[in-house]
Design a protein around this motif. Structure first.
Motif, short mmCIF file in Angstrom:
data_model
loop_
_atom_site.label_atom_id
_atom_site.label_comp_id
_atom_site.label_asym_id
_atom_site.label_seq_id
_atom_site.Cartn_x
_atom_site.Cartn_y
_atom_site.Cartn_z
N ILE A 160 2.11 -14.25 -3.39
CA ILE A 160 2.62 -12.98 -3.67
C ILE A 160 1.39 -12.33 -4.96
O ILE A 160 1.09 -11.29 -4.86
N VAL A 161 0.75 -13.44 -5.76
CA VAL A 161 0.10 -13.07 -6.92
C VAL A 161 -1.22 -12.67 -6.15
O VAL A 161 -1.83 -11.74 -6.46
N LEU A 162 -1.65 -13.50 -5.36
CA LEU A 162 -2.87 -13.13 -4.24
C LEU A 162 -2.77 -11.84 -3.57
O LEU A 162 -3.64 -11.18 -3.74
N LEU A 163 -1.67 -11.47 -3.15
CA LEU A 163 -1.46 -10.17 -2.22
C LEU A 163 -1.47 -9.05 -3.40
O LEU A 163 -2.19 -8.12 -2.85
N ALA A 164 -0.77 -9.36 -4.42
CA ALA A 164 -0.91 -8.11 -5.42
C ALA A 164 -2.44 -7.67 -6.06
O ALA A 164 -2.83 -6.73 -6.05
N ILE A 165 -3.12 -9.08 -6.24
CA ILE A 165 -4.51 -8.69 -6.61
C ILE A 165 -5.22 -8.03 -5.61
O ILE A 165 -6.03 -6.85 -5.88
N ALA A 166 -5.12 -8.57 -4.25
CA ALA A 166 -6.08 -8.03 -3.50
C ALA A 166 -5.73 -6.54 -2.97
O ALA A 166 -6.61 -5.54 -2.77
N SER A 167 -4.24 -6.13 -2.98
CA SER A 167 -3.70 -5.05 -2.55
C SER A 167 -4.23 -4.01 -3.59
O SER A 167 -4.56 -2.77 -3.32
N MET A 168 -4.09 -4.47 -4.96
CA MET A 168 -4.56 -3.49 -6.05
C MET A 168 -6.16 -3.24 -6.26
O MET A 168 -6.38 -2.10 -6.62
N VAL A 169 -6.65 -4.29 -5.79
CA VAL A 169 -8.03 -3.96 -5.76
C VAL A 169 -8.46 -2.91 -4.43
O VAL A 169 -9.51 -1.99 -4.88
N TRP A 170 -7.99 -2.98 -3.36
CA TRP A 170 -8.32 -2.22 -2.14
C TRP A 170 -7.72 -0.89 -2.40
O TRP A 170 -8.13 0.16 -1.67
N MET A 171 -6.45 -0.91 -2.85
CA MET A 171 -5.88 0.58 -2.59
C MET A 171 -5.35 1.05 -4.14
O MET A 171 -4.92 2.19 -4.29
N GLY A 172 -5.62 0.28 -5.10
CA GLY A 172 -5.13 0.82 -6.55
C GLY A 172 -3.80 0.24 -6.89
O GLY A 172 -2.80 0.36 -5.95
N PRO A 173 -3.50 0.36 -8.13
CA PRO A 173 -2.29 -0.58 -8.51
C PRO A 173 -1.03 0.49 -8.17
O PRO A 173 0.01 0.10 -7.54
N LEU A 174 -1.12 1.69 -8.48
CA LEU A 174 -0.02 2.52 -7.95
C LEU A 174 0.18 2.60 -6.58
O LEU A 174 1.52 2.65 -6.04
N ASN A 175 -0.72 2.88 -5.88
CA ASN A 175 -0.39 2.82 -4.46
C ASN A 175 0.07 1.46 -3.80
O ASN A 175 0.90 1.48 -3.01
N ALA A 176 -0.48 0.34 -4.32
CA ALA A 176 -0.03 -0.85 -3.90
C ALA A 176 1.55 -1.10 -4.15
O ALA A 176 2.17 -1.45 -3.50
#
Length: 374
Positions: A160-176
């Motif tokens: 879950i932590v890895l998913l959160a980091i990758a998704s926030m990098v690619w689409m931004g924290p709010l969008n993720a």
């Protein structure tokens, strides 16, 4: 047979397949690398279904137990009244899936790292927030939920932590967070709480079963003791009843013959209570004959014959009756022996020649061996 486990497996397969299928619905949108999306989806599905179906190798002394057999065992145990004795085994057998093997854990973490980046790169910058490019938020969350259910909490939360980091990098924290990351975190949290609750319920069930088993054993022992007491009372009434009846009828004025019968009845009762496994009709007759000639007889079974079968007991009783038939001692002591070679010891004592003495002479010593003992 349909079981809860099979239903959950089907739901997990269908749900993960649905999430992956969303990744193929880009329609007319421009996708720079469609092949990468297809390969990534295949890798995700293979890893997810591997985590669902892969059971670790069992030890040689373990045998697989199908759910149908477990259900049949539970039904038969309930029908036979043996649920309390078998419930811990049943609970342990249906309690939870086996722990996820390490290879599957590594693949699950690789999915959490590779899938978000691969999908985001293949979809292109213009389509990274489209539904076919954000499915991995729910897909990886579902995968980590499966990992959590398979008893790997640290791996699940790392994913879950890895998913959160990758998704926030690619689409931004709010969008993720808005497009599905929160839901994935909630799924894994609920899965951990559910697993914890199941484990606690299983422990409580096992503890209550042990208490019930102990209570049942105590109740059974009490029933057995009550039955033994009833049998002893019936024997006592059968032996002492006539003597007591005569005593009451004569107002306690007993003749010498009545006193002898009372003494014999008392000795017979003591024999039945202290050494029932030593007695048969011949032994009882010889004990009564010895008492009628004035001998003081003590019979005591201290547990040396508890594991002896009836055929062996009949041989030992025959030798005991033969020994008593030839005995002429004033005092006879008959005791079982804890020695593995000797079954019964018979000791006879009589007053020393020349007058009464505090130290009687031993004029009989017989050790009856266990049949077949070397």
């Amino acid at each position: 047979m349909i079981s809860v486990k099979n239903v959950l497996v089907v739901l997990a397969v269908a749900f993960t397949a649905y999430l992956a299928a969303r990744g193929l619905t880009w329609g007319a949108a421009p996708v720079p690398q469609p092949l990468i999306i297809v390969v990534t989806l295949a890798f995700y599905l293979a890893t997810t279904w591997l985590c669902i179906f892969w059971e670790p190798a069992r030890r040689p002394d373990e045998a697989p137990v199908p759910s149908a057999a477990v259900d049949a065992d539970a039904a038969s145990a309930s029908a036979s009244g043996a649920t309390s004795a078998r419930l811990p085994d049943l609970v342990e057998r249906v309690r939870s899936p086996h722990r996820l093997p390490p290879v599957a854990q590594i693949l699950a973490l690789a999915c959490a790292v590779i899938v978000p980046s691969a999908i985001s790169l293949a979809a292109g910058e213009a389509s990274r927030l489209a539904s076919f490019a954000t499915w991995y938020l729910g897909g990886i969350g579902a995968l980590m939920t499966i990992v959590m259910v398979r008893r790997r909490p640290w791996t699940a939360w790392t994913g879950i932590v890895l998913l959160a980091i990758a998704s926030m990098v690619w689409m931004g924290p709010l969008n993720a967070l808005a497009l599905g990351l929160v839901g994935s975190i909630v799924w894994v949290t609920c899965a951990q709480l559910l697993v914890f609750s199941m484990d606690r319920a299983a422990r409580d069930t096992s503890r209550l079963t042990r208490l019930q088993r102990a209570a049942t054993a105590w109740q059974t022992s009490q029933v057995v003791r009550q039955r033994e007491r009833r049998v002893q009372v019936q024997k006592a009434l059968a032996v002492a009843g006539p003597v007591l009846t005569r005593t009451v009828a004569q107002g306690g004025a007993l003749t010498d013959a009545d006193r002898l019968e009372a003494r014999i009845a008392e000795g017979r009762l003591r024999d039945e209570m202290r050494g029932p496994r030593l007695l048969d009709d011949d032994v009882r007759a010889e004990l009564e004959r010895a008492r009628r000639r004035g001998a003081n007889v003590t019979v005591l079974d201290e547990g040396g014959l508890d594991d002896v079968d009836e055929q062996t007991l009949s041989i030992i009783r025959g030798q005991l009756a033969e020994t008593l038939r030839s005995a002429s001692s004033d005092r006879l002591y008959i005791r079982t022996s804890p020695d593995e070679r000797v079954a019964v010891t018979v000791v006879g004592r009589s007053p020393s020649v020349g007058g009464p003495s505090d130290e009687d002479a031993v004029d009989l010593w017989r050790e009856i061996p266990h049949p077949g003992a070397g």
